[in-house]
Design a protein around this motif. Structure first.
Motif, PDB file in Angstrom:
ATOM      1  N   ALA A   1       0.840  -1.360  -0.027  1.00  0.00           N
ATOM      2  CA  ALA A   1      -0.059   0.201   0.031  1.00  0.00           C
ATOM      3  C   ALA A   1       0.866   1.390  -0.045  1.00  0.00           C
ATOM      4  CB  ALA A   1      -1.185   0.021   1.228  1.00  0.00           C
ATOM      5  N   GLN A   2       2.135   1.085   0.056  1.00  0.00           N
ATOM      6  CA  GLN A   2       3.064   2.318   0.109  1.00  0.00           C
ATOM      7  C   GLN A   2       2.848   3.224  -1.190  1.00  0.00           C
ATOM      8  OE1 GLN A   2       7.148   1.188   0.957  1.00  0.00           O
ATOM      9  NE2 GLN A   2       6.705   1.817   2.786  1.00  0.00           N
ATOM     10  N   ASN A   3       2.750   4.432  -1.019  1.00  0.00           N
ATOM     11  CA  ASN A   3       2.743   5.488  -1.826  1.00  0.00           C
ATOM     12  C   ASN A   3       4.050   5.984  -2.260  1.00  0.00           C
ATOM     13  OD1 ASN A   3       3.323   7.563  -0.130  1.00  0.00           O
ATOM     14  ND2 ASN A   3       1.299   7.812   0.259  1.00  0.00           N
ATOM     15  N   PRO A   4       4.246   6.861  -3.477  1.00  0.00           N
ATOM     16  CA  PRO A   4       5.921   6.918  -3.345  1.00  0.00           C
ATOM     17  C   PRO A   4       6.443   7.868  -2.371  1.00  0.00           C
ATOM     18  CG  PRO A   4       4.413   7.432  -5.374  1.00  0.00           C
ATOM     19  CD  PRO A   4       3.462   7.157  -4.353  1.00  0.00           C
ATOM     20  N   ILE A   5       5.666   8.777  -1.846  1.00  0.00           N
ATOM     21  CA  ILE A   5       6.346   9.523  -0.596  1.00  0.00           C
ATOM     22  C   ILE A   5       6.543   8.527   0.677  1.00  0.00           C
ATOM     23  CG2 ILE A   5       5.740  11.413   1.049  1.00  0.00           C
ATOM     24  CD1 ILE A   5       3.658  12.517  -0.833  1.00  0.00           C
ATOM     25  N   ALA A   6       5.989   7.742   0.856  1.00  0.00           N
ATOM     26  CA  ALA A   6       6.171   6.774   1.989  1.00  0.00           C
ATOM     27  C   ALA A   6       7.555   5.853   1.526  1.00  0.00           C
ATOM     28  CB  ALA A   6       5.050   5.735   2.247  1.00  0.00           C
ATOM     29  N   LYS A   7       7.377   5.299   0.284  1.00  0.00           N
ATOM     30  CA  LYS A   7       8.606   4.575  -0.216  1.00  0.00           C
ATOM     31  C   LYS A   7       9.980   5.447  -0.082  1.00  0.00           C
ATOM     32  CE  LYS A   7       6.191   3.162  -3.825  1.00  0.00           C
ATOM     33  NZ  LYS A   7       5.946   2.808  -5.119  1.00  0.00           N
ATOM     34  N   TYR A   8       9.767   6.754  -0.397  1.00  0.00           N
ATOM     35  CA  TYR A   8      11.132   7.671  -0.449  1.00  0.00           C
ATOM     36  C   TYR A   8      11.609   7.763   0.882  1.00  0.00           C
ATOM     37  CZ  TYR A   8      14.461  11.148  -1.499  1.00  0.00           C
ATOM     38  OH  TYR A   8      15.641  11.799  -1.515  1.00  0.00           O
ATOM     39  N   ASP A   9      10.741   7.953   1.842  1.00  0.00           N
ATOM     40  CA  ASP A   9      11.050   8.139   3.498  1.00  0.00           C
ATOM     41  C   ASP A   9      11.512   6.944   3.623  1.00  0.00           C
ATOM     42  OD1 ASP A   9       9.924  10.610   3.201  1.00  0.00           O
ATOM     43  OD2 ASP A   9       8.269  10.231   3.937  1.00  0.00           O
ATOM     44  N   THR A  10      10.943   5.733   3.408  1.00  0.00           N
ATOM     45  CA  THR A  10      11.626   4.704   4.148  1.00  0.00           C
ATOM     46  C   THR A  10      12.893   4.141   3.596  1.00  0.00           C
ATOM     47  OG1 THR A  10       9.452   3.666   4.090  1.00  0.00           O
ATOM     48  CG2 THR A  10      11.356   2.141   4.075  1.00  0.00           C
ATOM     49  N   ARG A  11      13.116   4.437   2.571  1.00  0.00           N
ATOM     50  CA  ARG A  11      14.576   4.300   1.772  1.00  0.00           C
ATOM     51  C   ARG A  11      15.687   5.042   2.075  1.00  0.00           C
ATOM     52  NH1 ARG A  11      17.512   6.920  -2.802  1.00  0.00           N
ATOM     53  NH2 ARG A  11      15.786   8.535  -3.408  1.00  0.00           N
ATOM     54  N   ALA A  12      15.130   6.232   2.428  1.00  0.00           N
ATOM     55  CA  ALA A  12      16.183   7.449   2.605  1.00  0.00           C
ATOM     56  C   ALA A  12      16.773   7.398   3.841  1.00  0.00           C
ATOM     57  CB  ALA A  12      15.258   8.503   2.362  1.00  0.00           C
ATOM     58  N   GLU A  13      16.352   6.491   4.871  1.00  0.00           N
ATOM     59  CA  GLU A  13      16.878   6.391   6.300  1.00  0.00           C
ATOM     60  C   GLU A  13      18.424   5.919   6.344  1.00  0.00           C
ATOM     61  OE1 GLU A  13      14.194   3.956   8.369  1.00  0.00           O
ATOM     62  OE2 GLU A  13      12.568   5.331   8.325  1.00  0.00           O
ATOM     63  N   GLY A  14      18.657   4.775   5.075  1.00  0.00           N
ATOM     64  CA  GLY A  14      19.986   4.264   5.353  1.00  0.00           C
ATOM     65  C   GLY A  14      20.495   4.257   3.746  1.00  0.00           C
ATOM     66  N   LEU A  15      20.810   5.504   3.037  1.00  0.00           N
ATOM     67  CA  LEU A  15      21.357   5.433   1.810  1.00  0.00           C
ATOM     68  C   LEU A  15      22.664   5.031   1.900  1.00  0.00           C
ATOM     69  CD1 LEU A  15      19.713   8.550   0.029  1.00  0.00           C
ATOM     70  CD2 LEU A  15      19.245   6.205  -0.257  1.00  0.00           C
ATOM     71  N   PRO A  16      23.229   4.138   1.153  1.00  0.00           N
ATOM     72  CA  PRO A  16      24.527   3.822   1.092  1.00  0.00           C
ATOM     73  C   PRO A  16      25.251   4.910   0.044  1.00  0.00           C
ATOM     74  CG  PRO A  16      23.343   2.073   0.016  1.00  0.00           C
ATOM     75  CD  PRO A  16      22.308   3.319   0.263  1.00  0.00           C
ATOM     76  N   SER A  17      26.617   5.159   0.395  1.00  0.00           N
ATOM     77  CA  SER A  17      27.339   6.339  -0.014  1.00  0.00           C
ATOM     78  C   SER A  17      27.849   6.634  -1.469  1.00  0.00           C
ATOM     79  CB  SER A  17      28.700   6.479   1.047  1.00  0.00           C
ATOM     80  OG  SER A  17      29.611   5.454   0.778  1.00  0.00           O
ATOM     81  N   ASP A  18      27.620   5.082  -2.133  1.00  0.00           N
ATOM     82  CA  ASP A  18      28.041   4.942  -3.453  1.00  0.00           C
ATOM     83  C   ASP A  18      27.189   5.567  -4.345  1.00  0.00           C
ATOM     84  OD1 ASP A  18      26.433   3.141  -2.730  1.00  0.00           O
ATOM     85  OD2 ASP A  18      27.014   1.820  -4.378  1.00  0.00           O
ATOM     86  N   HIS A  19      27.480   5.857  -5.685  1.00  0.00           N
ATOM     87  CA  HIS A  19      26.737   6.513  -6.577  1.00  0.00           C
ATOM     88  C   HIS A  19      25.331   5.814  -6.965  1.00  0.00           C
ATOM     89  CE1 HIS A  19      25.363   8.543 -10.205  1.00  0.00           C
ATOM     90  NE2 HIS A  19      26.351   9.588  -9.742  1.00  0.00           N
TER      91      HIS A  19
END
Length: 291
Positions: A84-102
């Protein structure tokens, strides 16, 4: 891919006909029939609906790599939330632990993993059967997608329209597709694309097509659209990438492979259609000539 990254449905598919007893296979099919809602109730209710014992449920849950029924249900609830995740929720979820590579590396790695895992889950016989249905000249083919997936549906339509006659592209809005259903015959093929944030219009269209005796080929994601309960063939793809949006790369791979396969089946007729079409292009001067 690690076992923990698999959906419950994917774990079950990995075990079907390999590591499950007859009763466990019966239970597995019962779970997949109304997935994931079938596993959200009490253990006793699931056992009763599948006509197996409670210990059978527990044994199969453990074979799936889970400690017990509570963990099984927790995993299903997490999947339901992900659906049920919308695009905003998905972005917030994945932004918590972004790797440092490109981002190019991260995105490519995710897409490659999606492709590899999806191909491991798809049965070649089911894919071949889908291609055979679409290649059958006695059947009309109707292709429909959703708000985003209509782009890949139209891509399939444009190629199939060249490969064979009797192909239509249906807009998913409910004020247009009843006209297509009006002329649909029993045995016609509906190719339906429905990815997460599954659309009510698409489900209703599938229900009405099914009632008219149509064959349904479903392209969906790893959680599977509700249309899967009506589908004759379900082709699931993993779609999660480091983005607020889901990826259509893997479904597109399946679509382009299907185009190639159906073209090969019908090549003699397709070649003639392409020759006539190229002559029309020349007459209309659609494409620039360099000779």
């Amino acid at each position: 891919m690690a076992q923990a990254d698999l959906t419950i449905a994917e774990r079950i598919q990995n075990h079907l006909d390999k590591k499950l007893t007859r009763a466990e296979r019966q239970l597995a099919h019962a779970i997949l029939e109304n997935y994931p809602a079938s596993g959200l109730g009490p253990l006793s209710a699931l056992a009763r609906s599948a006509e197996v014992s409670g210990p059978t449920v527990l044994r199969m849950v453990q074979k799936l790599g889970l400690s017990g029924y509570p963990e099984f249900q927790a995993a299903l609830r997490e999947e339901l939330s992900a659906k049920a995740q919308n695009p905003i929720a998905k972005y917030d979820t994945r932004a918590e632990g972004l790797p440092s590579d490109h981002v190019l590396n991260r995105f490519t790695e995710a897409v490659t993993d999606n492709i590899r895992h999806s191909l491991a889950q798809i049965e070649p016989e089911a894919f071949d059967a889908a291609c055979a249905l679409i290649a059958d000249p006695s059947r009309g083919v109707h292709i429909v997608g959703g708000r985003i997936s209509h782009t890949i549906a139209e891509y399939l339509y444009l190629h199939m329209q060249v490969i064979r006659p009797g192909v239509s592209h249906i807009q998913s809005t409910s004020n247009t597709w009843p006209h297509h259903l009006l002329d649909a015959l029993a045995g016609d093929v509906f190719v339906i694309f429905d990815m997460r944030r599954y659309e009510n219009n698409t489900l209703k269209l599938a229900e009405m097509a099914h009632d008219r005796g149509a064959k349904i080929i479903l392209f969906t994601d790893q959680w599977r659209s509700p249309v899967h309960a009506l589908a004759d063939i379900c082709l699931s793809s993993r779609i999660v990438v480091p983005s607020a949006w889901d990826s259509l790369v893997t479904p597109m791979l399946l679509v382009e492979t299907m185009i190639s396969a159906v073209q090969d089946i019908l090549w003699q007729d397709t070649r003639h259609r392409m020759e006539v079409l190229e002559d029309m292009f020349d007459q209309t001067k659609l494409f620039r000539k360099f000779t």
